[in-house]
Motif scaffolding. Structure first.
Motif, PDB file in Angstrom:
ATOM      1  N   TYR A  12       0.812  -1.217   0.000  1.00  0.00           N
ATOM      2  CA  TYR A  12       0.000   0.000   0.000  1.00  0.00           C
ATOM      3  C   TYR A  12       0.841   1.261   0.000  1.00  0.00           C
TER       4      TYR A  12
ATOM      5  N   LEU B 103       5.333  15.382   3.950  1.00  0.00           N
ATOM      6  CA  LEU B 103       4.021  15.631   4.538  1.00  0.00           C
ATOM      7  C   LEU B 103       4.159  16.171   5.949  1.00  0.00           C
TER       8      LEU B 103
ATOM      9  N   ALA C 177      -0.776  12.850  -1.091  1.00  0.00           N
ATOM     10  CA  ALA C 177      -1.603  13.489  -0.071  1.00  0.00           C
ATOM     11  C   ALA C 177      -2.052  12.489   0.971  1.00  0.00           C
ATOM     12  N   SER C 178      -2.287  13.001   2.194  1.00  0.00           N
ATOM     13  CA  SER C 178      -2.989  12.213   3.207  1.00  0.00           C
ATOM     14  C   SER C 178      -4.457  12.569   3.034  1.00  0.00           C
TER      15      SER C 178
ATOM     16  N   PHE D 199     -10.452  -0.628  10.069  1.00  0.00           N
ATOM     17  CA  PHE D 199      -9.028  -0.467   9.787  1.00  0.00           C
ATOM     18  C   PHE D 199      -8.764  -0.486   8.297  1.00  0.00           C
ATOM     19  N   PHE D 200      -7.805   0.352   7.893  1.00  0.00           N
ATOM     20  CA  PHE D 200      -7.281   0.255   6.540  1.00  0.00           C
ATOM     21  C   PHE D 200      -5.788   0.439   6.616  1.00  0.00           C
ATOM     22  N   PRO D 201      -4.924  -0.357   5.984  1.00  0.00           N
ATOM     23  CA  PRO D 201      -5.230  -1.541   5.178  1.00  0.00           C
ATOM     24  C   PRO D 201      -5.763  -2.694   6.024  1.00  0.00           C
TER      25      PRO D 201
ATOM     26  N   GLU E 220      -6.139  15.972   3.893  1.00  0.00           N
ATOM     27  CA  GLU E 220      -5.596  16.398   5.185  1.00  0.00           C
ATOM     28  C   GLU E 220      -4.335  17.230   4.965  1.00  0.00           C
ATOM     29  N   ASN E 221      -3.481  16.735   4.070  1.00  0.00           N
ATOM     30  CA  ASN E 221      -2.247  17.463   3.744  1.00  0.00           C
ATOM     31  C   ASN E 221      -1.800  16.987   2.369  1.00  0.00           C
TER      32      ASN E 221
ATOM     33  N   GLU F  99       3.240  19.576   8.049  1.00  0.00           N
ATOM     34  CA  GLU F  99       2.090  19.875   8.913  1.00  0.00           C
ATOM     35  C   GLU F  99       2.565  20.549  10.195  1.00  0.00           C
TER      36      GLU F  99
ATOM     37  N   GLY G 164      -0.471   6.275   6.746  1.00  0.00           N
ATOM     38  CA  GLY G 164      -1.822   6.708   7.140  1.00  0.00           C
ATOM     39  C   GLY G 164      -2.076   6.449   8.611  1.00  0.00           C
ATOM     40  N   HIS G 165      -1.394   5.426   9.164  1.00  0.00           N
ATOM     41  CA  HIS G 165      -1.625   5.103  10.575  1.00  0.00           C
ATOM     42  C   HIS G 165      -1.067   6.146  11.519  1.00  0.00           C
TER      43      HIS G 165
ATOM     44  N   ILE H 293       4.665   5.468  -3.364  1.00  0.00           N
ATOM     45  CA  ILE H 293       4.729   6.388  -2.232  1.00  0.00           C
ATOM     46  C   ILE H 293       5.881   5.943  -1.348  1.00  0.00           C
TER      47      ILE H 293
ATOM     48  N   GLY I  50     -13.778   7.422   8.026  1.00  0.00           N
ATOM     49  CA  GLY I  50     -12.773   7.157   9.042  1.00  0.00           C
ATOM     50  C   GLY I  50     -11.311   7.211   8.675  1.00  0.00           C
ATOM     51  N   PRO I  51     -10.743   6.144   8.071  1.00  0.00           N
ATOM     52  CA  PRO I  51      -9.283   6.068   8.090  1.00  0.00           C
ATOM     53  C   PRO I  51      -8.626   7.087   7.171  1.00  0.00           C
ATOM     54  N   VAL I  52      -7.355   7.360   7.487  1.00  0.00           N
ATOM     55  CA  VAL I  52      -6.562   8.213   6.624  1.00  0.00           C
ATOM     56  C   VAL I  52      -5.772   7.316   5.686  1.00  0.00           C
ATOM     57  N   VAL I  53      -5.846   7.630   4.416  1.00  0.00           N
ATOM     58  CA  VAL I  53      -5.189   6.836   3.388  1.00  0.00           C
ATOM     59  C   VAL I  53      -4.179   7.738   2.700  1.00  0.00           C
ATOM     60  N   ILE I  54      -3.008   7.195   2.349  1.00  0.00           N
ATOM     61  CA  ILE I  54      -2.030   8.008   1.617  1.00  0.00           C
ATOM     62  C   ILE I  54      -2.155   7.669   0.145  1.00  0.00           C
ATOM     63  N   GLY I  55      -2.341   8.656  -0.707  1.00  0.00           N
ATOM     64  CA  GLY I  55      -2.519   8.376  -2.124  1.00  0.00           C
ATOM     65  C   GLY I  55      -2.057   9.548  -2.964  1.00  0.00           C
TER      66      GLY I  55
ATOM     67  N   TYR J 125      -1.981   9.011  11.615  1.00  0.00           N
ATOM     68  CA  TYR J 125      -3.114   9.852  11.971  1.00  0.00           C
ATOM     69  C   TYR J 125      -4.071   9.142  12.922  1.00  0.00           C
ATOM     70  N   HIS J 126      -3.740   7.933  13.336  1.00  0.00           N
ATOM     71  CA  HIS J 126      -4.654   7.138  14.155  1.00  0.00           C
ATOM     72  C   HIS J 126      -4.007   6.757  15.475  1.00  0.00           C
TER      73      HIS J 126
ATOM     74  N   TYR K 126       2.766   1.879   7.727  1.00  0.00           N
ATOM     75  CA  TYR K 126       1.831   2.547   6.819  1.00  0.00           C
ATOM     76  C   TYR K 126       1.624   3.984   7.290  1.00  0.00           C
TER      77      TYR K 126
END
Lengths: 362, 402, 146
Positions: free
Chosen positions: B135, B149, C93-94, C42-44, C69-70, B152, B248-249, B141, C100-105, B251-252, B246
């Motif tokens: 991912y 990033l 970007a986030s 949850f993601f992934p 988000e950014n 922030e 994205g995590h 990425i 819910g979840p934040v994904v980076i793409g 942010y959690h 990952y």
């Protein structure tokens, strides 16, 4: 019971290159012929991360959203394409996985150059009419620009795009009334096994068009008129294969249509040749403006050669349907990014490079 | 018995920001390890365990590297453990060595981190692959995007663009200044780059220089140190926390399952929460406070120096950029940071992680720094590193007293 | 590396198609996991709940819409990920999905960079990723400004 189109979706790349920019580099084309005779301004350029499958999936997702059915209600999915990213397996299977999970749908790719989309439509209609299937997704998707050689005379008008139609029997926006075809072994465009570029087998002049595009399209259409006991005057609109911005007029006027009946379908002057998607995008564009009870004739043409004719009648439901969707015109003409020739070649992967990516040697 | 583990010898190859194309990874490991063994003045056969760290088998092309290295060092049959944790690999190995000594099963342990990036062509890509691959890397990425990033930090603390630029450039120049005086740094005696050039570089010049090398140290039990070493330093406290590869995590915070009362509700790429956990662990186990530190090492890349300073408790959240601009991290400041030049000036060997940082702190505490020597007598120093983008965070406190 | 010379290049690290196949749910449809016990998402995807540690965990498809988000204009060119060089500059970007979840793409087809700001709405699309070492095509999510 009537069968026909429930919904549609269209997707074309956002990048464009103007015909002038191509001619500037190769100087092997006459700008006046391109702009006036062939009615071409610019054509679509694939981004480096787009292909037949991504275009097809996005058009199918839009089609499903416009229709309101759930993703996994499809009974069948057929992808019409002549520029398949995989030469043996089905790209429709990948698209099916991308849009949702009815693994039991009938699934296959249909190939007949530019008429792959209309052939898929004929097959979808047959399944619907025989009641063997209800929600059938028909996708026409091609990336002609990826398979045209740099320096080819047709390079200024090789485009890419995809259109999806959902075929069913409820909430129809257009009923399919009849179908007919005409096929012969006429090798006007060829691409023997494993070649990248689609080549013309014949000199590019009027004979190729008249023996190929016009003859086959007219024969298929006249067969349809025969079957339905109709004539050209019964039709409000004519949608024909748009290899350039002008080819549809060549067929339409040969059949007796007025230019004003063909113009609402024309989009290739800005997008180029979209292969299998061409008749389907043209049809979707007409459905943006058609009125209830209008009859539409669609004739798809594929080099090699053959034509499919399909007649449709618009229903009352079209007005309500149009209220909740974005027009095809706005889908294909918004947020355009114009690129120059060097970038277009980069995006379409036509530079010769080693097979292994080293990128930056770091 | 207290939890102190002695450091009795250190050794490292020079210029870790440069490539050593004439040497194999075995030669680098032998060079650093034997410098450490000779620095400790012990017979190599007294070592009874080893822990090695590097960034992974793919770039070296060798599997099961523990045995290979022990053989190269002529130290068979000692047990060898391996660690890979991106840029914090070395520090993780230090903690492993620390645990080995405290278990009582080992008297003297060799800790050695190394890396050899030029044995494959796209080494940086190999490094970037150590993410959640399916991912992250396979979607194009990478860690670099994560560091970017982290701007922030400026957005959420409402730092003006001018201040952001100035603080980053101040830090970059300071690292180059420090490295100028350090004979083992890659930028030793390199003239300073003018501001126009620095401002055009990514992060205004705050980019680490990756290179090849090895760094080693000998850890020993107190008993062993008493017998063989006359000026040991001591690992007084450690902290080690993990989060996720990952991005994205980040942010959690709910994915971090510690039982802290004042856990933040929201985090982002600039929060550095894992590192603050590791630092707290280290302070608690060493029984000291941030004010007690005389020197700090941190992983300098992009905006991370500011995030690390705040995570280590050196200054309040949102004020690190000003703390830096006010000169507090200069060698003669309140809390000197990266006196050897850091990753930016001295150079960065991925697999050796924070071992170079710890070695600098040890030398400062012993009064034997090769570059700038801090004037004041130093009692405590802390080394902090991150692996991946805050996937791992490690904090090690070194002191002079038992 | 000319394909005309018959001496083959032995590369023991050629990937099989299994790994990419197993992640199709996540890459094509933004599928992650949901814990049947405590309802955490949850993601992934994962195989044990990170909150209550229950093994009762099922597939969950997340919303394909979200907001930024950014976002950055990526990179340090010398250290670009292999296989993505044709697309520079890339806007990584986030993205906070609606549920819910934040994904980076990556955000693609940006015709006006002033629209790339925090809070802008985006929607998932599927695009080609870098080609696999076994020469197969790979597809996964990217995002497009609404």
């Amino acid at each position: 019971m009537e069968y026909g189109i429930v919904s549609y979706g269209v997707k074309v790349p956002v990048r464009r290159i103007e015909v002038e920019k191509v001619v500037e580099v190769w100087k092997n084309n006459d700008l006046t012929i391109l702009k006036n005779l062939l009615n071409m301004d610019e054509r679509a350029v694939l981004n480096s991360d787009e292909d037949v499958i991504t275009l097809g999936t996005e058009s199918a997702i839009k089609c499903i959203e416009n229709s309101g059915i759930r993703n996994n209600d499809l009974d069948a999915i057929y992808l019409g394409t002549s520029t398949n990213p995989d030469l043996s397996k089905s790209s429709a299977a990948t698209i099916l996985e991308m849009i949702g999970n009815n693994h039991y749908a009938m699934c296959s790719d249909i190939q007949f150059s530019g008429k792959s989309g209309t052939s898929a439509l004929q097959i979808g209609y047959s399944l619907a009419k025989s009641e063997l299937a209800n929600n059938i997704m028909i996708i026409g998707s091609d990336a002609m620009n990826r398979h045209i050689p740099p320096g080819d005379q047709r390079e200024p008008y090789a485009g890419a795009g995809a259109a999806s139609l959902l075929i069913g029997r409820e909430n129809l926006i257009a009923e399919i009334k009849g179908i007919a075809s005409y096929t012969s072994d006429f090798p006007d465009d060829i691409r023997p096994e494993d070649e990248r570029y689609v080549r013309s087998g014949m000199p590019l002049n009027r004979d190729k068009i008249s023996y190929g595009l016009v003859k086959h399209s007219v024969k298929a259409a006249k067969k349809l008129f025969n079957r339905e006991h109709t004539t050209v005057s019964d039709y409000k609109y004519g949608v024909f294969q748009q290899i350039s911005g002008a080819s549809a007029y060549a067929v339409g006027t040969a059949l007796g249509f007025k230019k004003s009946q063909i113009t609402p379908s024309i989009f290739a002057n800005k997008i180029g040749d979209t292969g299998a998607a061409s008749p389907l995008i043209g049809l979707a564009k007409v459905l943006d403006v058609a009125e209830p009870n209008d009859k539409i004739l669609v004739v798809g043409y594929g080099g090699g050669a053959g034509a499919d004719a399909i007649s449709l009648k618009v229903t009352d439901y079209i007005k309500e349907f149009r209220k909740k969707i974005k027009s095809v015109e706005s889908e294909i003409n918004s947020d355009i990014i114009r690129v120059d020739y060097a970038n277009a070649i980069k995006y379409e992967y036509k530079y010769i490079r080693p097979e292994v990516s080293f990128n930056t040697y770091l | 018995m207290n939890n102190s583990v002695a450091i009795i010898g250190t050794g490292a190859t020079k210029k870790p920001g440069s490539n050593m194309v004439e040497k194999t990874f075995k030669e680098l490991v032998v060079e650093a390890s034997y410098e450490a063994i000779n620095n400790a003045k012990i017979d190599p056969l007294l070592i009874d365990g080893a822990t090695f760290s590097f960034t992974g088998e793919g770039e070296i092309g060798h599997g099961g590297i523990g045995a290979t290295l022990v053989d190269s060092l002529g130290l068979a049959p000692i047990p060898a453990f391996l660690n890979t944790a991106n840029c914090s690999s070395g520090s993780v190995s230090i903690i492993e060595g620390y645990n080995m000594i405290l278990s009582g099963q080992y008297d003297a342990v060799l800790v050695c981190g190394f890396d050899k990036q030029t044995d494959i062509i796209p080494f940086e890509n190999y490094m970037l692959m150590s993410t959640d691959v399916m991912y992250d890397y396979n979607l194009g990425i990478s860690h670099i995007d994560a560091f970017m990033l982290a701007d922030e930090y400026f957005k959420e603390n409402k730092v003006s663009e001018q201040d952001a630029k100035n603080s980053l450039m101040y830090f970059a120049k300071l690292m180059r200044e420090n490295a100028y005086h350090n004979p083992i740094a890659t930028l030793y005696k390199e003239p300073m780059l003018p501001e126009e050039i620095l401002s055009k570089m990514p992060f205004n010049g705050n980019v680490l220089i990756p290179g090849e090398g090895a760094a080693a140290m000998i850890l020993a039990s107190e008993e062993f140190a008493n017998k063989y070493c006359d000026n040991p330093t001591f690992i007084k406290g450690v902290g080690f926390s993990t989060s996720s590869q990952y991005f994205g995590h980040q942010y959690h915070p709910e994915l971090i399952q510690n039982k802290e009362e004042d856990k933040p509700q929201k985090t982002n790429m600039a929060s550095g929460y894992s590192l603050s956990l590791a630092c707290k662990q280290a302070y608690d186990s060493a029984n000291i406070k941030p004010d007690d530190l005389d020197i700090l090492g941190l992983y300098d890349m992009g905006v991370n120096p500011f995030i690390s300073l705040e995570a280590a408790g050196i200054c309040e959240k949102g004020t690190a950029y000003q703390y830096v601009l006010d000169g507090n991290i200069n060698p003669n400041g309140k809390c000197p940071v990266n006196v050897d030049g850091g990753n930016i000036g001295r150079g960065h060997v991925a697999g050796a992680g924070g071992i170079y940082q710890v070695i600098e702190i040890v030398k400062q505490l012993q009064g034997k720094a090769r570059g700038i020597q801090l004037d004041n007598k130093c009692s405590y120093g802390m080394s902090t590193v991150i692996g991946g983008y805050y996937a791992t965070a490690v904090s090690i406190i070194i002191g002079t007293e038992r | 590396m000319s394909q005309q010379y018959p001496e083959q290049i032995p590369n023991p690290m050629v990937a099989s198609t299994y790994r990419e196949w197993r992640e199709q749910g996540g890459k094509y449809r933004l599928e992650g996991s949901i814990c049947e016990n405590c309802n955490s998402k949850f993601f992934p995807r994962r195989s044990v709940c990170a909150k209550c540690h229950s093994l009762d965990i099922k597939t969950h498809q997340f919303s394909h819409s979200g907001s930024i988000e950014n976002v950055i204009n990526s990179g340090i060119h010398q250290v670009a990920v292999m296989g993505y060089g044709e697309n520079s500059p890339r806007y990584i970007a986030s993205i906070k999905l609606l549920d819910g979840p934040v994904v980076i793409g990556e955000i693609i087809d940006v015709c006006d960079t002033s629209r790339l700001k925090i809070g802008a709405e985006v929607r998932m699309v599927i695009r080609k990723q870098a080609r696999s070492t076994n020469l197969n095509w790979n597809y996964a999510y990217k995002f497009k400004l609404l």
